[in-house]
Design a protein around this motif. Structure first.
Motif, PDB file in Angstrom:
ATOM      1  N   ILE A  23       0.867  -1.166   0.000  1.00 23.58           N
ATOM      2  CA  ILE A  23       0.000   0.000   0.000  1.00 23.58           C
ATOM      3  C   ILE A  23       0.907   1.220   0.000  1.00 23.58           C
ATOM      4  CG2 ILE A  23      -1.747   1.316   1.247  1.00 23.58           C
ATOM      5  CD1 ILE A  23      -2.829  -1.350   0.319  1.00 23.58           C
ATOM      6  N   GLU A  24       0.647   2.107  -0.933  1.00 23.88           N
ATOM      7  CA  GLU A  24       1.438   3.335  -1.031  1.00 23.88           C
ATOM      8  C   GLU A  24       0.522   4.517  -0.753  1.00 23.88           C
ATOM      9  OE1 GLU A  24       4.274   4.125  -4.431  1.00 23.88           O
ATOM     10  OE2 GLU A  24       2.585   5.404  -4.987  1.00 23.88           O
ATOM     11  N   LYS A  25       1.002   5.439   0.092  1.00 21.33           N
ATOM     12  CA  LYS A  25       0.275   6.681   0.327  1.00 21.33           C
ATOM     13  C   LYS A  25       1.049   7.779  -0.368  1.00 21.33           C
ATOM     14  CE  LYS A  25      -1.588   5.295   4.751  1.00 21.33           C
ATOM     15  NZ  LYS A  25      -1.617   5.561   6.182  1.00 21.33           N
ATOM     16  N   ARG A  26       0.345   8.581  -1.178  1.00 23.53           N
ATOM     17  CA  ARG A  26       1.047   9.652  -1.881  1.00 23.53           C
ATOM     18  C   ARG A  26       0.149  10.869  -2.057  1.00 23.53           C
ATOM     19  NH1 ARG A  26       1.493   7.688  -8.164  1.00 23.53           N
ATOM     20  NH2 ARG A  26      -0.581   6.837  -8.274  1.00 23.53           N
TER      21      ARG A  26
ATOM     22  N   PRO B 107      -3.132  12.731   1.685  1.00 25.44           N
ATOM     23  CA  PRO B 107      -2.589  11.637   0.890  1.00 25.44           C
ATOM     24  C   PRO B 107      -3.674  10.665   0.425  1.00 25.44           C
ATOM     25  CG  PRO B 107      -2.193  11.211   3.198  1.00 25.44           C
ATOM     26  CD  PRO B 107      -2.836  12.577   3.113  1.00 25.44           C
ATOM     27  N   TYR B 108      -3.368   9.972  -0.659  1.00 28.67           N
ATOM     28  CA  TYR B 108      -4.259   8.967  -1.219  1.00 28.67           C
ATOM     29  C   TYR B 108      -3.579   7.612  -1.160  1.00 28.67           C
ATOM     30  CZ  TYR B 108      -6.608  13.074  -3.044  1.00 28.67           C
ATOM     31  OH  TYR B 108      -7.252  14.267  -3.155  1.00 28.67           O
ATOM     32  N   LYS B 109      -4.393   6.555  -0.954  1.00 32.36           N
ATOM     33  CA  LYS B 109      -3.848   5.196  -0.866  1.00 32.36           C
ATOM     34  C   LYS B 109      -3.987   4.481  -2.203  1.00 32.36           C
ATOM     35  CE  LYS B 109      -6.469   3.830   2.488  1.00 32.36           C
ATOM     36  NZ  LYS B 109      -7.105   3.036   3.529  1.00 32.36           N
ATOM     37  N   TYR B 110      -2.921   3.775  -2.566  1.00 29.30           N
ATOM     38  CA  TYR B 110      -2.898   2.950  -3.768  1.00 29.30           C
ATOM     39  C   TYR B 110      -2.342   1.583  -3.407  1.00 29.30           C
ATOM     40  CZ  TYR B 110      -3.468   7.255  -6.440  1.00 29.30           C
ATOM     41  OH  TYR B 110      -3.934   8.428  -6.946  1.00 29.30           O
ATOM     42  N   LEU B 111      -2.963   0.542  -3.922  1.00 29.56           N
ATOM     43  CA  LEU B 111      -2.386  -0.794  -3.840  1.00 29.56           C
ATOM     44  C   LEU B 111      -1.525  -0.948  -5.075  1.00 29.56           C
ATOM     45  CD1 LEU B 111      -2.157  -3.619  -2.638  1.00 29.56           C
ATOM     46  CD2 LEU B 111      -4.151  -4.264  -3.963  1.00 29.56           C
ATOM     47  N   ARG B 112      -0.234  -1.266  -4.885  1.00 32.54           N
ATOM     48  CA  ARG B 112       0.696  -1.376  -6.013  1.00 32.54           C
ATOM     49  C   ARG B 112       1.326  -2.758  -6.007  1.00 32.54           C
ATOM     50  NH1 ARG B 112       1.839   3.448  -8.595  1.00 32.54           N
ATOM     51  NH2 ARG B 112       3.731   2.477  -9.323  1.00 32.54           N
ATOM     52  N   TRP B 113       1.493  -3.333  -7.201  1.00 36.01           N
ATOM     53  CA  TRP B 113       2.096  -4.656  -7.338  1.00 36.01           C
ATOM     54  C   TRP B 113       2.644  -4.818  -8.743  1.00 36.01           C
ATOM     55  CZ3 TRP B 113      -2.948  -3.643  -8.127  1.00 36.01           C
ATOM     56  CH2 TRP B 113      -3.574  -4.235  -9.206  1.00 36.01           C
TER      57      TRP B 113
ATOM     58  N   SER C  35      -2.408   0.084  10.919  1.00 36.58           N
ATOM     59  CA  SER C  35      -1.678   0.209   9.676  1.00 36.58           C
ATOM     60  C   SER C  35      -2.343  -0.646   8.610  1.00 36.58           C
ATOM     61  CB  SER C  35      -0.222  -0.228   9.854  1.00 36.58           C
ATOM     62  OG  SER C  35      -0.188  -1.577  10.238  1.00 36.58           O
ATOM     63  N   VAL C  36      -2.244  -0.214   7.376  1.00 37.74           N
ATOM     64  CA  VAL C  36      -2.865  -0.941   6.256  1.00 37.74           C
ATOM     65  C   VAL C  36      -1.805  -1.669   5.505  1.00 37.74           C
ATOM     66  CG1 VAL C  36      -4.225  -0.727   4.184  1.00 37.74           C
ATOM     67  CG2 VAL C  36      -4.671   0.768   6.093  1.00 37.74           C
TER      68      VAL C  36
END
Length: 97
Positions: A60-63, A70-76, A96-97
């Motif tokens: 999970i990336e917060k940017r 910030p916005y959350k993205y699931l990245r893989w 925590s996520v």
């Protein structure tokens, strides 16, 4: 007489976004169910020494975007491509996520 269209199969990004809304207990149940389905299909998953699937790298990336967030993205990584799914605005979470 009009035909009844088949319901659309949800996409993986749609499923992941929905899964982000689940409680911890619901998420554990979902993971257990998916693992059971995978075993039922007879698929063995190759894992590293820490038990993490070799072909699945995700986080999970917060940017911040244009000064907002910030916005959350699931990245893989999938098939040599870096994928991302928007999960929503990150709030001040106690867990925590």
């Amino acid at each position: 007489m009009p035909r009844n269209p088949r319901p659309r199969k949800p996409t993986v990004p749609q499923l992941l976004k929905s899964a982000a809304l689940l409680s911890d207990a619901e998420l554990r149940s979902l993971i257990s169910g998916l693992a059971a389905m995978e075993c039922e299909r007879g698929k063995e998953v190759d894992r590293d020494e820490h038990g993490k699937p070799l072909d699945q790298e995700g986080h999970i990336e917060k940017r911040m975007v244009n000064g907002c967030g910030p916005y959350k993205y699931l990245r893989w990584w999938e098939g040599g491509k870096h994928r991302a799914v928007y999960l929503g605005k990150a709030d001040d979470e106690k867990r925590s996520v």
